[in-house]
Design an enzyme around this catalytic site. Structure first.
Site, PDB file in Angstrom:
ATOM      1  N   LYS A  49      59.958  87.229  29.813  1.00 45.43           N
ATOM      2  CA  LYS A  49      59.409  88.130  28.784  1.00 45.43           C
ATOM      3  C   LYS A  49      58.442  87.411  27.856  1.00 45.43           C
ATOM      4  O   LYS A  49      57.359  87.903  27.578  1.00 45.43           O
ATOM      5  CB  LYS A  49      60.533  88.697  27.887  1.00 45.43           C
ATOM      6  N   ARG A 103      67.663  95.057  20.917  1.00 44.99           N
ATOM      7  CA  ARG A 103      68.637  94.465  21.836  1.00 44.99           C
ATOM      8  C   ARG A 103      69.803  95.421  22.102  1.00 44.99           C
ATOM      9  O   ARG A 103      70.668  95.101  22.902  1.00 44.99           O
ATOM     10  CB  ARG A 103      69.224  93.274  21.141  1.00 44.99           C
ATOM     11  N   ARG A 119      64.794  75.345  31.945  1.00 44.08           N
ATOM     12  CA  ARG A 119      64.290  75.345  30.563  1.00 44.08           C
ATOM     13  C   ARG A 119      65.191  74.499  29.661  1.00 44.08           C
ATOM     14  O   ARG A 119      64.703  73.797  28.779  1.00 44.08           O
ATOM     15  CB  ARG A 119      64.229  76.786  30.039  1.00 44.08           C
ATOM     16  N   ARG A 129      67.108  73.679  24.160  1.00 47.00           N
ATOM     17  CA  ARG A 129      67.553  74.712  23.225  1.00 47.00           C
ATOM     18  C   ARG A 129      69.064  74.692  23.093  1.00 47.00           C
ATOM     19  O   ARG A 129      69.771  74.538  24.077  1.00 47.00           O
ATOM     20  CB  ARG A 129      67.105  76.093  23.747  1.00 47.00           C
ATOM     21  N   ARG A 164      75.125  85.054  26.959  1.00 45.39           N
ATOM     22  CA  ARG A 164      73.910  85.836  26.703  1.00 45.39           C
ATOM     23  C   ARG A 164      73.640  86.826  27.829  1.00 45.39           C
ATOM     24  O   ARG A 164      73.233  87.953  27.584  1.00 45.39           O
ATOM     25  CB  ARG A 164      72.723  84.897  26.492  1.00 45.39           C
TER      26      ARG A 164
END
Ligand code: AMP
Length: 192
Positions: free
Chosen positions: A15, A90, A127, A133, A144
């Site tokens: 996204k 969301r 990632r 992160r 998530r």
């Protein structure tokens, strides 16, 4: 083509990447609530302090905090001619709050990026290795994805009921290939 677009899709579907490319093409801002919240944490603001532990666990920050943050962002001058939302709404409560904040006329189109779960997991672990992160641990990633399935994925059924078309795009493949599919879907949504 309407320029108020929501990018919907699970974590790892691309996204942010696709919204970033489209933002350059259309000249409207890419508004990522995840990025805004990470910035608030980095800046040590009140919002950041409230959000930090929730984000690290992979849960959703309370709706009222996120809605207030987005409403303020959308009132800025650069969002007058459109915006690309990434990571918000969301859940249905946020979708309704967004519509209220924009007088019932918040979105022209939803782009739904679709990819199989093993592909998503692979992209997120990559990632995690690259960016470090805090919410890219295997536990937080699993959380998530579960939250996405329970709360966010149903928006793909909700939006058509309020007259906003949902364009499904296959998100597997090279970034430019996915981007041409996005552009094609949006051209189709505009009727040509
Ligand atoms: P993202 O970068 O979009 O994956 O967002 C990272 C994290 O920020 C999420 O796992 C949530 O904890 C929080 N977050 C981002 N957007 C929202 C939202 N619209 N509502 C609640 N929490 C959010």
């Amino acid at each position: 083509m309407g320029r108020r677009i929501l990018f919907l899709g699970p974590q790892g579907s691309g996204k942010g990447t696709q919204a970033g490319l489209l933002s350059k093409l259309l000249g409207v801002p890419h508004i990522s609530t995840g990025e805004m919240l990470r910035q608030a944490v980095a800046d040590g603001t009140d919002l950041g302090r409230q959000a930090e532990a929730i984000m690290a666990a992979g849960d959703l920050v309370p709706d009222d905090l996120v809605v207030a943050m987005v409403a303020e962002r959308l009132s800025a001058d650069d969002a007058r001619c459109g915006y690309l939302l990434d990571g918000f709404p969301r859940n249905e409560a946020q979708a309704r709050a967004l519509d209220d904040a924009m007088s019932g006329d918040a979105l022209d189109t939803v782009v739904l990026l679709e990819a199989p779960e093993d592909e998503l997991m692979g992209r997120m672990l990559k990632r995690a290795a690259e960016q470090g992160r805090k919410d890219d641990t295997p536990e937080a990633i699993a959380r998530r994805l579960a939250v996405y399935g329970e709360e966010t994925a149903p928006l793909a059924d909700y939006y058509p009921t309020v007259g906003v078309p949902v364009e499904r795009v296959d998100a597997v493949g090279a970034i430019p290939d996915v981007f041409s599919r996005v552009a094609q879907a949006l051209a189709g949504a505009a009727g040509g």
